[in-house]
Design a protein around this motif. Sequence first.
Motif, PDB file in Angstrom:
ATOM      1  N   GLY A 799      16.633  22.956 -12.405  1.00 28.14           N
ATOM      2  CA  GLY A 799      15.882  22.054 -11.551  1.00 28.14           C
ATOM      3  C   GLY A 799      16.559  21.779 -10.230  1.00 28.14           C
ATOM      4  O   GLY A 799      17.493  22.477  -9.822  1.00 28.14           O
ATOM      5  N   VAL A 800      16.064  20.722  -9.568  1.00 27.86           N
ATOM      6  CA  VAL A 800      16.590  20.302  -8.272  1.00 27.86           C
ATOM      7  C   VAL A 800      17.082  18.860  -8.412  1.00 27.86           C
ATOM      8  O   VAL A 800      16.412  18.026  -9.024  1.00 27.86           O
ATOM      9  CB  VAL A 800      15.499  20.384  -7.177  1.00 27.86           C
ATOM     10  N   VAL A 801      18.258  18.585  -7.868  1.00 27.28           N
ATOM     11  CA  VAL A 801      18.814  17.238  -7.946  1.00 27.28           C
ATOM     12  C   VAL A 801      17.954  16.296  -7.106  1.00 27.28           C
ATOM     13  O   VAL A 801      17.898  16.415  -5.877  1.00 27.28           O
ATOM     14  CB  VAL A 801      20.276  17.207  -7.453  1.00 27.28           C
ATOM     15  N   LYS A 802      17.277  15.386  -7.771  1.00 25.89           N
ATOM     16  CA  LYS A 802      16.387  14.451  -7.090  1.00 25.89           C
ATOM     17  C   LYS A 802      17.138  13.224  -6.577  1.00 25.89           C
ATOM     18  O   LYS A 802      16.932  12.766  -5.451  1.00 25.89           O
ATOM     19  CB  LYS A 802      15.276  14.024  -8.050  1.00 25.89           C
ATOM     20  N   ARG A 803      18.046  12.694  -7.431  1.00 30.93           N
ATOM     21  CA  ARG A 803      18.752  11.466  -7.054  1.00 30.93           C
ATOM     22  C   ARG A 803      20.059  11.369  -7.812  1.00 30.93           C
ATOM     23  O   ARG A 803      20.117  11.574  -9.018  1.00 30.93           O
ATOM     24  CB  ARG A 803      17.869  10.250  -7.385  1.00 30.93           C
ATOM     25  N   LEU A 804      21.127  11.075  -7.088  1.00 33.21           N
ATOM     26  CA  LEU A 804      22.420  10.795  -7.696  1.00 33.21           C
ATOM     27  C   LEU A 804      22.551   9.292  -7.898  1.00 33.21           C
ATOM     28  O   LEU A 804      22.361   8.515  -6.961  1.00 33.21           O
ATOM     29  CB  LEU A 804      23.563  11.298  -6.809  1.00 33.21           C
ATOM     30  N   VAL A 805      22.871   8.890  -9.102  1.00 35.24           N
ATOM     31  CA  VAL A 805      23.006   7.475  -9.416  1.00 35.24           C
ATOM     32  C   VAL A 805      24.482   7.081  -9.505  1.00 35.24           C
ATOM     33  O   VAL A 805      24.885   6.030  -9.018  1.00 35.24           O
ATOM     34  CB  VAL A 805      22.283   7.136 -10.739  1.00 35.24           C
ATOM     35  N   ALA A 806      25.287   7.940 -10.115  1.00 35.40           N
ATOM     36  CA  ALA A 806      26.711   7.648 -10.292  1.00 35.40           C
ATOM     37  C   ALA A 806      27.534   8.293  -9.178  1.00 35.40           C
ATOM     38  O   ALA A 806      27.154   9.315  -8.599  1.00 35.40           O
ATOM     39  CB  ALA A 806      27.180   8.155 -11.648  1.00 35.40           C
ATOM     40  N   ALA A 807      28.682   7.700  -8.893  1.00 39.92           N
ATOM     41  CA  ALA A 807      29.593   8.196  -7.855  1.00 39.92           C
ATOM     42  C   ALA A 807      31.013   8.186  -8.393  1.00 39.92           C
ATOM     43  O   ALA A 807      31.319   7.468  -9.359  1.00 39.92           O
ATOM     44  CB  ALA A 807      29.490   7.320  -6.602  1.00 39.92           C
ATOM     45  N   GLY A 809      34.602   7.231  -9.362  1.00 40.92           N
ATOM     46  CA  GLY A 809      35.186   5.904  -9.502  1.00 40.92           C
ATOM     47  C   GLY A 809      34.343   4.944 -10.311  1.00 40.92           C
ATOM     48  O   GLY A 809      34.831   3.897 -10.738  1.00 40.92           O
ATOM     49  N   ASP A 810      33.080   5.285 -10.531  1.00 40.38           N
ATOM     50  CA  ASP A 810      32.208   4.404 -11.309  1.00 40.38           C
ATOM     51  C   ASP A 810      32.601   4.418 -12.785  1.00 40.38           C
ATOM     52  O   ASP A 810      32.893   5.483 -13.356  1.00 40.38           O
ATOM     53  CB  ASP A 810      30.742   4.842 -11.198  1.00 40.38           C
ATOM     54  N   ASP A 811      32.605   3.256 -13.399  1.00 38.91           N
ATOM     55  CA  ASP A 811      32.748   3.149 -14.844  1.00 38.91           C
ATOM     56  C   ASP A 811      31.353   3.097 -15.459  1.00 38.91           C
ATOM     57  O   ASP A 811      30.501   2.322 -15.012  1.00 38.91           O
ATOM     58  CB  ASP A 811      33.526   1.892 -15.229  1.00 38.91           C
ATOM     59  N   VAL A 812      31.116   3.935 -16.461  1.00 38.57           N
ATOM     60  CA  VAL A 812      29.787   4.005 -17.069  1.00 38.57           C
ATOM     61  C   VAL A 812      29.896   3.838 -18.574  1.00 38.57           C
ATOM     62  O   VAL A 812      30.918   4.153 -19.183  1.00 38.57           O
ATOM     63  CB  VAL A 812      29.084   5.349 -16.747  1.00 38.57           C
ATOM     64  N   ALA A 813      28.837   3.333 -19.154  1.00 36.79           N
ATOM     65  CA  ALA A 813      28.724   3.236 -20.612  1.00 36.79           C
ATOM     66  C   ALA A 813      27.920   4.420 -21.126  1.00 36.79           C
ATOM     67  O   ALA A 813      27.274   5.142 -20.351  1.00 36.79           O
ATOM     68  CB  ALA A 813      28.049   1.926 -20.995  1.00 36.79           C
ATOM     69  N   GLY A 814      27.971   4.637 -22.416  1.00 36.71           N
ATOM     70  CA  GLY A 814      27.208   5.724 -23.006  1.00 36.71           C
ATOM     71  C   GLY A 814      25.728   5.610 -22.709  1.00 36.71           C
ATOM     72  O   GLY A 814      25.165   4.512 -22.776  1.00 36.71           O
ATOM     73  N   GLU A 815      25.118   6.727 -22.325  1.00 36.22           N
ATOM     74  CA  GLU A 815      23.681   6.843 -22.035  1.00 36.22           C
ATOM     75  C   GLU A 815      23.282   6.213 -20.706  1.00 36.22           C
ATOM     76  O   GLU A 815      22.106   6.174 -20.370  1.00 36.22           O
ATOM     77  CB  GLU A 815      22.831   6.248 -23.173  1.00 36.22           C
ATOM     78  N   ASP A 816      24.259   5.712 -19.910  1.00 38.01           N
ATOM     79  CA  ASP A 816      23.933   5.241 -18.557  1.00 38.01           C
ATOM     80  C   ASP A 816      23.403   6.403 -17.731  1.00 38.01           C
ATOM     81  O   ASP A 816      23.899   7.532 -17.823  1.00 38.01           O
ATOM     82  CB  ASP A 816      25.177   4.668 -17.869  1.00 38.01           C
ATOM     83  N   LEU A 817      22.394   6.139 -16.902  1.00 36.80           N
ATOM     84  CA  LEU A 817      21.800   7.178 -16.068  1.00 36.80           C
ATOM     85  C   LEU A 817      22.804   7.618 -15.011  1.00 36.80           C
ATOM     86  O   LEU A 817      23.342   6.795 -14.258  1.00 36.80           O
ATOM     87  CB  LEU A 817      20.521   6.655 -15.408  1.00 36.80           C
ATOM     88  N   LEU A 818      23.048   8.955 -14.943  1.00 39.38           N
ATOM     89  CA  LEU A 818      23.982   9.513 -13.968  1.00 39.38           C
ATOM     90  C   LEU A 818      23.260  10.126 -12.777  1.00 39.38           C
ATOM     91  O   LEU A 818      23.670   9.945 -11.633  1.00 39.38           O
ATOM     92  CB  LEU A 818      24.863  10.572 -14.641  1.00 39.38           C
ATOM     93  N   LEU A 819      22.189  10.880 -13.083  1.00 38.67           N
ATOM     94  CA  LEU A 819      21.397  11.473 -12.006  1.00 38.67           C
ATOM     95  C   LEU A 819      20.037  11.882 -12.542  1.00 38.67           C
ATOM     96  O   LEU A 819      19.818  11.940 -13.749  1.00 38.67           O
ATOM     97  CB  LEU A 819      22.107  12.671 -11.370  1.00 38.67           C
ATOM     98  N   GLU A 820      19.120  12.157 -11.625  1.00 43.16           N
ATOM     99  CA  GLU A 820      17.776  12.603 -11.985  1.00 43.16           C
ATOM    100  C   GLU A 820      17.523  13.976 -11.411  1.00 43.16           C
ATOM    101  O   GLU A 820      17.922  14.276 -10.273  1.00 43.16           O
ATOM    102  CB  GLU A 820      16.723  11.633 -11.450  1.00 43.16           C
ATOM    103  N   LEU A 821      16.844  14.815 -12.202  1.00 42.81           N
ATOM    104  CA  LEU A 821      16.500  16.173 -11.796  1.00 42.81           C
ATOM    105  C   LEU A 821      14.991  16.343 -11.791  1.00 42.81           C
ATOM    106  O   LEU A 821      14.292  15.783 -12.628  1.00 42.81           O
ATOM    107  CB  LEU A 821      17.116  17.192 -12.760  1.00 42.81           C
ATOM    108  N   THR A 822      14.515  17.138 -10.841  1.00 37.58           N
ATOM    109  CA  THR A 822      13.120  17.577 -10.853  1.00 37.58           C
ATOM    110  C   THR A 822      13.081  18.942 -11.503  1.00 37.58           C
ATOM    111  O   THR A 822      13.724  19.886 -11.017  1.00 37.58           O
ATOM    112  CB  THR A 822      12.553  17.660  -9.429  1.00 37.58           C
ATOM    113  N   LEU A 823      12.361  19.058 -12.606  1.00 36.86           N
ATOM    114  CA  LEU A 823      12.356  20.307 -13.368  1.00 36.86           C
ATOM    115  C   LEU A 823      11.640  21.416 -12.597  1.00 36.86           C
ATOM    116  O   LEU A 823      10.616  21.177 -11.968  1.00 36.86           O
ATOM    117  CB  LEU A 823      11.684  20.111 -14.719  1.00 36.86           C
ATOM    118  N   THR A 824      12.193  22.625 -12.688  1.00 39.14           N
ATOM    119  CA  THR A 824      11.558  23.790 -12.064  1.00 39.14           C
ATOM    120  C   THR A 824      11.269  24.868 -13.088  1.00 39.14           C
ATOM    121  O   THR A 824      10.957  25.998 -12.729  1.00 39.14           O
ATOM    122  CB  THR A 824      12.456  24.366 -10.953  1.00 39.14           C
ATOM    123  N   GLU A 825      11.375  24.545 -14.369  1.00 35.78           N
ATOM    124  CA  GLU A 825      11.076  25.525 -15.428  1.00 35.78           C
ATOM    125  C   GLU A 825       9.975  25.002 -16.326  1.00 35.78           C
ATOM    126  O   GLU A 825       9.687  23.834 -16.358  1.00 35.78           O
ATOM    127  CB  GLU A 825      12.328  25.815 -16.255  1.00 35.78           C
TER     128      GLU A 825
END
Length: 825
Positions: A799-807, A809-825
């Motif tokens: 796919g194509v990277v639609k949006r980056l959520v994490a950067a 240095g960020d501390d994240v918990a399990g299943e936290d959204l990291l990024l979104e993709l637009t599917l191309t398949e």
Amino acid sequence: MGITQERIELRGNAIQCRVTAEDPENNFAPHIGRINTFRTGEGMGIRLDGANGFAGAVVSPFYDSLLVKVTGRHATFQGAAKKLDRALGEFRVRGVKTNIPFLKNVLNHPTFLAGETHTGFIDKSPELFTFKKKLDRASKLLQFLANSTVNGAMTPLGTSLKPPRITVPEPASHIDEITNNRGLRQIFKSQGPKAFADAVRRHKGVLLTDTTFRDAHQSLLATRVRTVDLMRVAPATRYALAAALSLEVWGGATFDVALRFLRECPWDRLAELREKIPDIPFQMLLRGANAVGYTSYPDNVVYKFCDLAVKNGVDIFRVFDSLNYLPNLQLGMDAVGQAGGIIEASMCYTSDVLTNKKYNTEYYLKYARALVEHGAHILNIKDMAGLLKPRSAHHLVSELRKEFPNVPIHVHTHDTAGAGVASMLAAAWAGADAVDCAVDSMSGMTSQPSMGAIVAALEGTELDTGITLADIAPLNAYWESVRALYAPFECTTTMKSGNADVYIHEIPGGQYTNLHFQAHSLGLGHKFEEIKAAYAAANRICGDIIKVTPSSKVVGDLAQFMVQNHLTEAQVHARAQDLSFPESVVEYFQGLLGVPEGGFPEPIRTHVLRGKAPIEGRPGASMAPLDFEKLREKLQPTTKTDLRDVDLMSSVMYPKVFNEYLAFRDQFGKVSNVPTDVFFDGMVKGQTITVDLEEGKTLVVQLKAIGELEHPSGEREVFFELNGQPRSVFVVDQRALKTSNVVRRVKADAAFRGQVGAPMPGSIIAVKVKEGQTIEKGAPLLVLSAMKMETVVKSPVKGVVKRLVAAPGDDVAGEDLLLELTLTE
């Protein structure tokens, strides 16, 4: 002491396991979080060496995740393994994942027990990673109770009224006096639908169908009655209504509402009720080619739906089409027939058969002929709005009885105008075999006529119902008390009585309640007369059609559109080419619901469609069959629940609603047995409830306290006592978030393949992609670090990277959204 190395003997065997907070299903990645419950397995031959495992402990991403060392000792190696397996099986660790399932698989593996392990043992034994799914029902239940207590109801409420904190006693069931395999259902199960219909026709007296479990609460309480309250009265209903034709328990709006608002599986409700009431026929409302949805489906879907319904307990299918469009209804009849159910084919009634030139006696007789010729076992007059006046009821039933002397006739109505009891008695004396009614405390107004009134009126006559007032009195008392629990949805909050002007506007019972309620909720109660007038006008614009879900929704949507935009009937016709009509209206004129009697009115149809191609004939006929196995392959990865055939069918009926239900079920488990006051309003301090998980397994929960708001997490700790043991869970205070500076990370939604979540808690140390970048499946996206272990998060799709959520240095918990993709398949 005289001890030398040569004199030391080996006595027995010992095995030690390290229990760690690691997820064996995720390459033993550390699982960081707070331990809510920590209970160990102990006993003879077991030694525990404590580490960081205790209730309340927080597993950090920066230190060893060891919780405890467990050692088992026995005379034999196999005995030591068995003791250790027993001890590990008694562990209860909640809040973080552990490696215990993997350890147990190792301890029970033949190669390990034979002492033949080697360095490639784990790599060559994939069965070590096949784990039995843990239900963890108690923890999920506590999460639900904490959420609903801190944040309020997890379903929309109709009013600000609160359910009372009461426990309604179950009415006596007289279970010892009930004999199984009696009556009409036994005839159906042993001899089939035709024999059942013949038995109904031979029956002396009028048979009753009780709608309390479905249409009554759909009309009065916004379809919100929950399974737990139905199950508690089921045994008493079985005894009191043993002589009934049927209990209407399923179909119509109950299917949608169960999933969407009550977070219950409608199929589970059906199966559970069937187990409680095995010997009275169950009846459902089937929307012909629309099944229990609001649109058309491929034919194989309707056939499969009916097959599953029969297997789960439905006997009688009241099949109708919202426009009396014969091809749609015939498909439903065929599906019921193939599934082995009883076909109760409906003629939807509107206007007045004695005065209307379009829907006159010949119209209904012609329609009835077509239904009987197509294999109807029972003929049904379905009066959705309560328009069937006593004289008209007597006339129509008499005409049908003359033409169809051997076919049972079943009459359904609503009591909106207050004439329901009189109409049902008139129908009975004219030759109807069965009529619909509801338990007294759930009858009247937009519901069905009073059961007690009909029973009393016919008592001692040749049409005696076989049901006594004494038997149904406990049901009346139960429902009168239970109804108070549904105060947030009580129709009498705004509607104090029925109204005979239903003969003018023709609004169906349940829809009348909803429109009345919506008008008052929006502060438009004073405009309800205008809404009713607009409904009658919208009906004329659509061509004076049969009005029942989903066609009634079309008329209702158009009426509300007219009121909101201050449009008269003449203005709609004059400006039809320029107006942006509701989608349901466009779909109706396109033909997605079928064809109304007399065809679509012109030129408004052409003006509404504006060049959009109309659908000719039955909408579902041109649809390709649905591949259920492909649907299973698509859905199964999105949930922790093993999907059954009935779950797939729920997804077909309501895809988005079912996905939301699955996410809820995965997070909170089954909540249908939670007491109703708690489900709608959470718990209060000191309140104790019991929740049955299954037969023989009951949880006793008491709310002890709610902690202060914690910063910066925005959480509160909620303290419970569960079966005598202290438990606590943390829950985000959503109300506080709205008025504070706390920011919470969004969780990735498993239902959307393009949302990539953190596989474990940790820190982002690198981001490998940019927004707008095209990537292949398996490409590295980010690098996550926890407990000195780096994990590369790879793309699950192309796919194509639609949006980056994490950067970084960020501390994240399990299943936290990291990024979104637009599917191309």
